[in-house]
Design a protein around this motif. Structure first.
Motif, PDB file in Angstrom:
ATOM      1  N   PRO A 194       0.837  -1.203   0.000  1.00  0.00           N
ATOM      2  CA  PRO A 194       0.000   0.000   0.000  1.00  0.00           C
ATOM      3  C   PRO A 194       0.879   1.263   0.000  1.00  0.00           C
ATOM      4  O   PRO A 194       2.096   1.178   0.159  1.00  0.00           O
ATOM      5  CB  PRO A 194      -0.765  -0.115   1.318  1.00  0.00           C
ATOM      6  N   ALA A 195       0.255   2.440  -0.157  1.00  0.00           N
ATOM      7  CA  ALA A 195       1.015   3.696  -0.246  1.00  0.00           C
ATOM      8  C   ALA A 195       1.810   3.960   1.033  1.00  0.00           C
ATOM      9  O   ALA A 195       2.889   4.536   0.999  1.00  0.00           O
ATOM     10  CB  ALA A 195       0.074   4.858  -0.526  1.00  0.00           C
ATOM     11  N   THR A 196       1.250   3.521   2.167  1.00  0.00           N
ATOM     12  CA  THR A 196       1.944   3.723   3.442  1.00  0.00           C
ATOM     13  C   THR A 196       2.535   2.401   3.909  1.00  0.00           C
ATOM     14  O   THR A 196       1.802   1.451   4.183  1.00  0.00           O
ATOM     15  CB  THR A 196       0.964   4.260   4.506  1.00  0.00           C
ATOM     16  N   TYR A 197       3.853   2.349   3.962  1.00  0.00           N
ATOM     17  CA  TYR A 197       4.536   1.121   4.392  1.00  0.00           C
ATOM     18  C   TYR A 197       5.806   1.506   5.139  1.00  0.00           C
ATOM     19  O   TYR A 197       6.244   2.661   5.091  1.00  0.00           O
ATOM     20  CB  TYR A 197       4.875   0.233   3.180  1.00  0.00           C
ATOM     21  N   ALA A 198       6.379   0.526   5.830  1.00  0.00           N
ATOM     22  CA  ALA A 198       7.630   0.724   6.561  1.00  0.00           C
ATOM     23  C   ALA A 198       8.688  -0.241   6.026  1.00  0.00           C
ATOM     24  O   ALA A 198       8.362  -1.250   5.401  1.00  0.00           O
ATOM     25  CB  ALA A 198       7.408   0.489   8.054  1.00  0.00           C
ATOM     26  N   VAL A 199       9.965   0.098   6.263  1.00  0.00           N
ATOM     27  CA  VAL A 199      11.089  -0.749   5.868  1.00  0.00           C
ATOM     28  C   VAL A 199      11.854  -1.145   7.130  1.00  0.00           C
ATOM     29  O   VAL A 199      12.030  -0.313   8.027  1.00  0.00           O
ATOM     30  CB  VAL A 199      12.039   0.013   4.920  1.00  0.00           C
ATOM     31  N   ALA A 200      12.261  -2.414   7.188  1.00  0.00           N
ATOM     32  CA  ALA A 200      13.082  -2.848   8.332  1.00  0.00           C
ATOM     33  C   ALA A 200      14.341  -3.550   7.844  1.00  0.00           C
ATOM     34  O   ALA A 200      14.348  -4.156   6.770  1.00  0.00           O
ATOM     35  CB  ALA A 200      12.282  -3.786   9.237  1.00  0.00           C
TER      36      ALA A 200
END
Ligand code: UD1
Length: 360
Positions: A194-200
Protein backbone atom coordinates in the motif's frame (compact mmCIF):
# COMPACT_ATOMS: atom_id res chain seq x y z
CA UNK A 1 52.29 8.31 -6.52
CA UNK A 2 49.80 5.52 -6.02
CA UNK A 3 46.71 5.48 -3.79
CA UNK A 4 45.33 2.02 -2.99
CA UNK A 5 41.75 1.75 -1.72
CA UNK A 6 40.68 -1.32 0.24
CA UNK A 7 36.98 -2.18 0.28
CA UNK A 8 35.19 -5.44 0.91
CA UNK A 9 31.77 -5.17 2.51
CA UNK A 10 28.55 -3.56 1.33
CA UNK A 11 28.71 -0.42 3.50
CA UNK A 12 32.19 0.43 2.16
CA UNK A 13 31.09 0.97 -1.42
CA UNK A 14 29.00 4.18 -1.15
CA UNK A 15 31.76 5.73 1.00
CA UNK A 16 34.59 4.89 -1.41
CA UNK A 17 32.80 5.93 -4.61
CA UNK A 18 33.02 9.73 -4.18
CA UNK A 19 36.63 9.60 -2.95
CA UNK A 20 37.72 7.53 -5.95
CA UNK A 21 35.85 9.84 -8.35
CA UNK A 22 37.37 12.98 -6.81
CA UNK A 23 40.91 11.57 -6.98
CA UNK A 24 40.26 10.49 -10.57
CA UNK A 25 39.38 14.11 -11.42
CA UNK A 26 42.74 15.15 -9.90
CA UNK A 27 44.60 12.65 -12.08
CA UNK A 28 45.87 10.57 -9.15
CA UNK A 29 46.91 6.99 -9.97
CA UNK A 30 44.67 4.59 -8.01
CA UNK A 31 44.09 0.91 -7.43
CA UNK A 32 40.85 -0.50 -6.04
CA UNK A 33 41.17 -3.73 -4.07
CA UNK A 34 38.10 -5.75 -3.03
CA UNK A 35 38.81 -8.24 -0.26
CA UNK A 36 35.80 -10.38 -1.20
CA UNK A 37 34.32 -10.14 2.33
CA UNK A 38 30.94 -9.69 0.64
CA UNK A 39 30.65 -11.77 -2.51
CA UNK A 40 26.94 -12.39 -3.22
CA UNK A 41 25.82 -10.53 -6.33
CA UNK A 42 23.30 -8.47 -4.36
CA UNK A 43 25.77 -7.69 -1.55
CA UNK A 44 28.54 -6.47 -3.86
CA UNK A 45 28.34 -6.49 -7.67
CA UNK A 46 24.99 -4.70 -7.81
CA UNK A 47 26.51 -1.84 -5.76
CA UNK A 48 29.41 -1.40 -8.18
CA UNK A 49 26.86 -1.05 -10.98
CA UNK A 50 24.46 1.22 -9.09
CA UNK A 51 27.24 3.49 -7.80
CA UNK A 52 29.19 3.62 -11.07
CA UNK A 53 32.29 2.34 -9.27
CA UNK A 54 35.12 1.06 -11.45
CA UNK A 55 35.61 -2.72 -11.42
CA UNK A 56 38.04 -3.67 -8.65
CA UNK A 57 41.60 -4.01 -9.99
CA UNK A 58 41.99 -6.97 -7.66
CA UNK A 59 39.49 -9.18 -5.87
CA UNK A 60 41.13 -11.23 -3.14
CA UNK A 61 38.16 -13.61 -2.88
CA UNK A 62 38.48 -14.05 0.88
CA UNK A 63 34.79 -14.66 1.66
CA UNK A 64 33.19 -15.61 4.96
CA UNK A 65 34.72 -17.10 8.08
CA UNK A 66 35.16 -16.53 11.79
CA UNK A 67 36.58 -13.10 12.61
CA UNK A 68 40.09 -14.49 13.10
CA UNK A 69 40.03 -16.66 9.99
CA UNK A 70 38.54 -13.92 7.80
CA UNK A 71 40.79 -11.12 9.09
CA UNK A 72 43.93 -13.25 8.93
CA UNK A 73 43.22 -14.36 5.36
CA UNK A 74 42.70 -10.75 4.32
CA UNK A 75 45.94 -9.67 6.00
CA UNK A 76 47.96 -12.42 4.34
CA UNK A 77 46.64 -11.52 0.90
CA UNK A 78 46.88 -7.74 1.42
CA UNK A 79 50.50 -7.95 2.56
CA UNK A 80 51.47 -9.46 -0.79
CA UNK A 81 49.47 -6.81 -2.65
CA UNK A 82 51.04 -3.92 -0.72
CA UNK A 83 54.54 -5.35 -1.24
CA UNK A 84 53.92 -5.80 -4.97
CA UNK A 85 52.22 -2.47 -5.58
CA UNK A 86 54.12 -0.27 -3.11
CA UNK A 87 51.28 2.24 -2.58
CA UNK A 88 52.12 5.69 -1.16
CA UNK A 89 48.83 5.73 0.71
CA UNK A 90 46.25 3.09 1.60
CA UNK A 91 42.70 4.35 2.14
CA UNK A 92 40.27 2.33 4.28
CA UNK A 93 36.57 2.92 4.94
CA UNK A 94 34.18 2.44 7.84
CA UNK A 95 34.42 -0.31 10.45
CA UNK A 96 34.29 -3.72 8.83
CA UNK A 97 36.87 -6.50 9.08
CA UNK A 98 38.34 -5.50 5.69
CA UNK A 99 39.03 -2.04 7.14
CA UNK A 100 40.93 -3.38 10.15
CA UNK A 101 42.89 -5.96 8.14
CA UNK A 102 44.17 -3.34 5.69
CA UNK A 103 45.08 -0.83 8.41
CA UNK A 104 47.09 -3.45 10.33
CA UNK A 105 49.02 -4.58 7.27
CA UNK A 106 49.77 -0.99 6.23
CA UNK A 107 51.01 -0.09 9.74
CA UNK A 108 53.36 -3.09 9.91
CA UNK A 109 54.79 -2.38 6.45
CA UNK A 110 55.23 1.32 7.19
CA UNK A 111 52.76 2.30 4.45
CA UNK A 112 50.73 5.37 5.28
CA UNK A 113 47.05 4.73 5.94
CA UNK A 114 44.05 7.07 5.82
CA UNK A 115 40.77 6.15 7.53
CA UNK A 116 37.52 7.54 6.12
CA UNK A 117 34.73 7.72 8.75
CA UNK A 118 37.09 7.88 11.73
CA UNK A 119 36.28 8.61 15.37
CA UNK A 120 32.74 7.19 15.57
CA UNK A 121 32.27 5.50 18.94
CA UNK A 122 29.41 3.48 20.42
CA UNK A 123 31.56 2.76 23.51
CA UNK A 124 30.12 -0.76 23.25
CA UNK A 125 33.11 -3.07 23.18
CA UNK A 126 30.88 -6.10 22.49
CA UNK A 127 30.37 -4.82 18.92
CA UNK A 128 32.99 -6.14 16.50
CA UNK A 129 32.71 -2.84 14.62
CA UNK A 130 33.73 -0.86 17.75
CA UNK A 131 36.92 -2.91 18.03
CA UNK A 132 37.59 -2.30 14.34
CA UNK A 133 36.95 1.46 14.67
CA UNK A 134 39.20 2.04 17.67
CA UNK A 135 42.09 -0.06 16.38
CA UNK A 136 41.88 1.29 12.81
CA UNK A 137 41.99 4.88 14.07
CA UNK A 138 45.00 4.12 16.27
CA UNK A 139 46.82 2.61 13.28
CA UNK A 140 45.97 5.37 10.80
CA UNK A 141 48.20 8.31 9.87
CA UNK A 142 45.34 10.44 8.58
CA UNK A 143 41.80 10.34 9.92
CA UNK A 144 38.76 11.79 8.15
CA UNK A 145 35.80 12.56 10.43
CA UNK A 146 32.16 12.81 9.40
CA UNK A 147 30.93 14.67 12.50
CA UNK A 148 32.33 16.96 15.25
CA UNK A 149 31.80 14.38 18.02
CA UNK A 150 34.24 12.10 16.20
CA UNK A 151 36.95 14.79 16.48
CA UNK A 152 36.39 14.93 20.23
CA UNK A 153 36.83 11.16 20.55
CA UNK A 154 39.98 11.17 18.43
CA UNK A 155 41.50 14.05 20.40
CA UNK A 156 40.74 12.25 23.66
CA UNK A 157 42.50 9.16 22.31
CA UNK A 158 45.61 11.24 21.66
CA UNK A 159 45.40 11.73 17.90
CA UNK A 160 47.49 14.72 16.78
CA UNK A 161 45.15 17.47 15.49
CA UNK A 162 47.35 17.81 12.38
CA UNK A 163 46.26 14.32 11.34
CA UNK A 164 42.54 14.98 11.76
CA UNK A 165 40.33 16.37 9.02
CA UNK A 166 36.66 17.17 9.42
CA UNK A 167 35.33 16.58 5.93
CA UNK A 168 31.66 15.63 6.30
CA UNK A 169 30.10 12.42 5.10
CA UNK A 170 31.13 10.92 1.75
CA UNK A 171 28.30 8.37 1.92
CA UNK A 172 25.94 11.34 1.77
CA UNK A 173 27.79 12.59 -1.37
CA UNK A 174 26.63 9.35 -2.98
CA UNK A 175 23.09 9.73 -1.68
CA UNK A 176 22.77 13.29 -3.00
CA UNK A 177 24.33 12.41 -6.35
CA UNK A 178 22.03 9.46 -7.01
CA UNK A 179 18.86 10.66 -5.28
CA UNK A 180 17.08 11.38 -8.58
CA UNK A 181 17.57 7.76 -9.62
CA UNK A 182 16.25 6.11 -6.43
CA UNK A 183 13.49 3.71 -7.44
CA UNK A 184 11.70 1.26 -5.17
CA UNK A 185 8.80 0.69 -7.56
CA UNK A 186 9.69 -2.87 -8.58
CA UNK A 187 9.56 -4.03 -4.97
CA UNK A 188 6.42 -2.00 -4.22
CA UNK A 189 4.68 -3.62 -7.20
CA UNK A 190 5.94 -7.15 -6.59
CA UNK A 191 4.89 -7.11 -2.95
CA UNK A 192 1.70 -5.17 -3.73
CA UNK A 193 2.50 -2.68 -0.98
CA UNK A 194 0.00 0.00 0.00
CA UNK A 195 1.01 3.70 -0.25
CA UNK A 196 1.94 3.72 3.44
CA UNK A 197 4.54 1.12 4.39
CA UNK A 198 7.63 0.72 6.56
CA UNK A 199 11.09 -0.75 5.87
CA UNK A 200 13.08 -2.85 8.33
CA UNK A 201 16.61 -4.27 8.38
CA UNK A 202 18.08 -6.58 11.02
CA UNK A 203 21.49 -8.24 10.86
CA UNK A 204 23.62 -7.19 13.83
CA UNK A 205 25.14 -10.14 15.76
CA UNK A 206 23.83 -8.65 19.02
CA UNK A 207 20.28 -8.87 17.65
CA UNK A 208 20.14 -12.03 15.53
CA UNK A 209 22.67 -14.50 16.96
CA UNK A 210 21.09 -15.21 20.36
CA UNK A 211 17.77 -17.11 19.97
CA UNK A 212 16.06 -15.42 22.96
CA UNK A 213 16.99 -11.94 21.69
CA UNK A 214 15.91 -12.83 18.17
CA UNK A 215 12.53 -13.99 19.50
CA UNK A 216 12.03 -10.59 21.13
CA UNK A 217 13.01 -8.82 17.89
CA UNK A 218 10.62 -10.98 15.87
CA UNK A 219 7.74 -10.36 18.29
CA UNK A 220 8.42 -6.61 18.13
CA UNK A 221 8.51 -6.60 14.31
CA UNK A 222 5.24 -8.57 14.20
CA UNK A 223 3.67 -5.86 16.37
CA UNK A 224 4.88 -3.33 13.79
CA UNK A 225 3.23 -5.50 11.11
CA UNK A 226 -0.06 -5.26 13.04
CA UNK A 227 0.09 -1.49 12.41
CA UNK A 228 1.72 -1.02 8.99
CA UNK A 229 2.96 -3.15 6.09
CA UNK A 230 6.64 -3.89 6.68
CA UNK A 231 9.26 -4.85 4.06
CA UNK A 232 12.42 -6.53 5.27
CA UNK A 233 15.31 -7.11 2.85
CA UNK A 234 16.98 -10.08 4.51
CA UNK A 235 20.75 -9.93 5.08
CA UNK A 236 22.47 -13.32 4.60
CA UNK A 237 23.53 -13.19 8.26
CA UNK A 238 20.57 -14.44 10.25
CA UNK A 239 18.50 -15.32 7.19
CA UNK A 240 17.83 -18.91 8.25
CA UNK A 241 16.94 -17.90 11.79
CA UNK A 242 14.58 -15.16 10.57
CA UNK A 243 12.90 -17.47 8.08
CA UNK A 244 12.47 -20.17 10.73
CA UNK A 245 11.15 -17.66 13.27
CA UNK A 246 7.72 -17.31 11.69
CA UNK A 247 8.21 -13.55 11.20
CA UNK A 248 7.17 -13.78 7.57
CA UNK A 249 4.02 -15.78 8.35
CA UNK A 250 2.56 -12.44 9.38
CA UNK A 251 0.37 -11.29 6.46
CA UNK A 252 1.81 -7.75 6.51
CA UNK A 253 5.50 -8.57 7.04
CA UNK A 254 7.20 -9.14 3.68
CA UNK A 255 10.68 -10.57 3.06
CA UNK A 256 12.82 -9.62 0.06
CA UNK A 257 16.33 -10.48 -1.07
CA UNK A 258 18.95 -7.86 -0.15
CA UNK A 259 18.38 -4.97 -2.58
CA UNK A 260 20.75 -2.86 -4.63
CA UNK A 261 21.56 0.71 -3.62
CA UNK A 262 19.05 2.50 -5.85
CA UNK A 263 16.19 0.13 -5.06
CA UNK A 264 16.81 0.07 -1.33
CA UNK A 265 17.04 3.83 -0.96
CA UNK A 266 14.05 4.25 -3.28
CA UNK A 267 12.06 2.03 -0.95
CA UNK A 268 13.30 3.94 2.11
CA UNK A 269 12.63 7.36 0.56
CA UNK A 270 9.02 6.32 -0.13
CA UNK A 271 8.42 4.80 3.30
CA UNK A 272 6.63 6.19 6.36
CA UNK A 273 9.35 4.96 8.71
CA UNK A 274 12.36 2.68 9.01
CA UNK A 275 13.19 0.17 11.74
CA UNK A 276 16.85 -0.86 11.69
CA UNK A 277 19.97 -1.97 13.52
CA UNK A 278 22.30 -0.76 10.76
CA UNK A 279 24.72 2.15 11.13
CA UNK A 280 24.62 3.82 7.74
CA UNK A 281 20.84 3.73 7.44
CA UNK A 282 20.57 6.00 10.49
CA UNK A 283 22.51 8.59 8.46
CA UNK A 284 20.65 8.08 5.20
CA UNK A 285 17.22 8.48 6.85
CA UNK A 286 18.48 11.64 8.57
CA UNK A 287 19.18 13.23 5.20
CA UNK A 288 16.00 11.86 3.60
CA UNK A 289 13.88 13.09 6.54
CA UNK A 290 12.36 9.64 7.11
CA UNK A 291 11.77 8.72 10.79
CA UNK A 292 14.24 6.03 11.87
CA UNK A 293 13.69 3.76 14.88
CA UNK A 294 16.98 2.07 15.74
CA UNK A 295 16.73 -1.24 17.60
CA UNK A 296 19.95 -0.82 19.56
CA UNK A 297 20.94 0.33 23.06
CA UNK A 298 23.48 2.82 21.65
CA UNK A 299 24.65 4.49 18.47
CA UNK A 300 28.07 5.56 17.23
CA UNK A 301 26.24 8.17 15.14
CA UNK A 302 24.70 10.58 17.70
CA UNK A 303 24.27 13.42 15.17
CA UNK A 304 21.47 11.36 13.65
CA UNK A 305 19.61 11.87 16.94
CA UNK A 306 20.62 15.46 17.72
CA UNK A 307 20.21 16.68 14.13
CA UNK A 308 18.23 13.99 12.39
CA UNK A 309 15.25 11.69 12.55
CA UNK A 310 16.77 8.84 14.53
CA UNK A 311 15.57 7.41 17.87
CA UNK A 312 17.03 4.51 19.83
CA UNK A 313 14.25 2.11 20.77
CA UNK A 314 13.84 -1.16 22.68
CA UNK A 315 11.81 -4.11 21.47
CA UNK A 316 9.21 -3.26 24.15
CA UNK A 317 9.05 0.39 23.11
CA UNK A 318 9.04 -0.11 19.34
CA UNK A 319 5.27 -0.38 18.75
CA UNK A 320 4.59 2.76 20.77
CA UNK A 321 7.13 4.68 18.67
CA UNK A 322 5.51 3.39 15.48
CA UNK A 323 2.11 4.54 16.75
CA UNK A 324 3.58 7.98 17.44
CA UNK A 325 5.08 8.24 13.94
CA UNK A 326 1.81 7.14 12.33
CA UNK A 327 -0.08 9.71 14.43
CA UNK A 328 2.24 12.42 13.06
CA UNK A 329 4.08 12.66 16.34
CA UNK A 330 7.40 11.01 15.43
CA UNK A 331 10.88 12.46 15.04
CA UNK A 332 10.62 15.34 12.59
CA UNK A 333 13.19 16.19 9.95
CA UNK A 334 15.83 18.33 11.65
CA UNK A 335 18.90 20.05 10.32
CA UNK A 336 21.27 18.13 8.12
CA UNK A 337 24.55 17.70 10.06
CA UNK A 338 27.40 20.08 9.15
CA UNK A 339 29.28 19.36 5.89
CA UNK A 340 26.90 16.58 4.82
CA UNK A 341 26.66 18.59 1.64
CA UNK A 342 27.81 16.38 -1.22
CA UNK A 343 31.39 17.71 -1.30
CA UNK A 344 33.08 15.39 1.22
CA UNK A 345 34.84 13.33 -1.44
CA UNK A 346 36.34 16.54 -2.85
CA UNK A 347 37.60 17.58 0.60
CA UNK A 348 39.16 14.17 1.19
CA UNK A 349 40.83 14.23 -2.23
CA UNK A 350 42.30 17.69 -1.55
CA UNK A 351 43.89 16.42 1.67
CA UNK A 352 45.15 13.26 -0.05
CA UNK A 353 46.79 15.28 -2.83
CA UNK A 354 48.54 17.44 -0.20
CA UNK A 355 49.72 14.37 1.69
CA UNK A 356 51.10 12.79 -1.50
CA UNK A 357 52.89 16.03 -2.40
CA UNK A 358 54.46 16.35 1.07
CA UNK A 359 55.85 12.82 0.73
CA UNK A 360 57.73 13.57 -2.51
C1 UD1 B 1 29.59 -6.90 7.96
C2 UD1 B 1 30.17 -5.89 8.94
C3 UD1 B 1 29.04 -5.06 9.52
C4 UD1 B 1 28.18 -4.44 8.46
C5 UD1 B 1 27.69 -5.54 7.52
C6 UD1 B 1 26.86 -4.96 6.40
C7 UD1 B 1 32.20 -6.76 10.06
C8 UD1 B 1 32.77 -7.16 11.36
N1 UD1 B 1 30.87 -6.53 10.05
O1 UD1 B 1 28.80 -7.81 8.70
O2 UD1 B 1 29.61 -4.01 10.30
O3 UD1 B 1 27.09 -3.79 9.05
O4 UD1 B 1 28.82 -6.23 6.99
O5 UD1 B 1 26.38 -5.92 5.54
O6 UD1 B 1 32.92 -6.63 9.09
N2 UD1 B 1 27.33 -13.77 3.83
C9 UD1 B 1 26.83 -14.24 2.64
N3 UD1 B 1 27.15 -13.57 1.49
C10 UD1 B 1 27.92 -12.46 1.49
C11 UD1 B 1 28.43 -12.01 2.70
C12 UD1 B 1 28.11 -12.65 3.88
O7 UD1 B 1 26.14 -15.23 2.60
O8 UD1 B 1 28.15 -11.89 0.41
C13 UD1 B 1 26.95 -14.46 5.09
C14 UD1 B 1 27.91 -15.55 5.49
O9 UD1 B 1 27.19 -16.57 6.08
C15 UD1 B 1 28.76 -14.86 6.54
C16 UD1 B 1 27.78 -13.93 7.19
O10 UD1 B 1 26.92 -13.50 6.14
O11 UD1 B 1 29.35 -15.76 7.43
C17 UD1 B 1 28.41 -12.74 7.84
O12 UD1 B 1 29.24 -12.04 6.91
P1 UD1 B 1 30.48 -11.17 7.41
O13 UD1 B 1 31.21 -10.61 6.26
O14 UD1 B 1 31.27 -11.93 8.41
O15 UD1 B 1 29.84 -9.97 8.23
P2 UD1 B 1 28.42 -9.24 8.11
O16 UD1 B 1 27.50 -9.84 9.09
O17 UD1 B 1 28.00 -9.15 6.70
Amino acid sequence: PLVLHVTGARPNFPKAAPVIAALERRGVRQLLVHTGQHYDRNMSEIFFRDLGLPEPDLNLGIGSGSHAVQTAAMMTALETVFLDERPDLVVVYGDVNSTLAAALVAAKLGVRCAHVEAGLRSFDWTMPEEVNRVVTDRLSDIVFATSPDALVHLAREGVDPDRMHFVGNPMIDTLLRLRDRFDGSRVVTELDLPATYAVATLHRPGNVDDPATLDRMVAALRRVGDRIDLVLPVHPRGRQQLEASGLFDHPRVHATEPLGYLEFLGLVAGSALVVTDSGGIQEETTVLGVPCLTLRPNTERPVTITHGTNRLVTTEGLAGHVDAVLAGDGPTPGVVPPLWDGASGERIADVVVDVLASAD
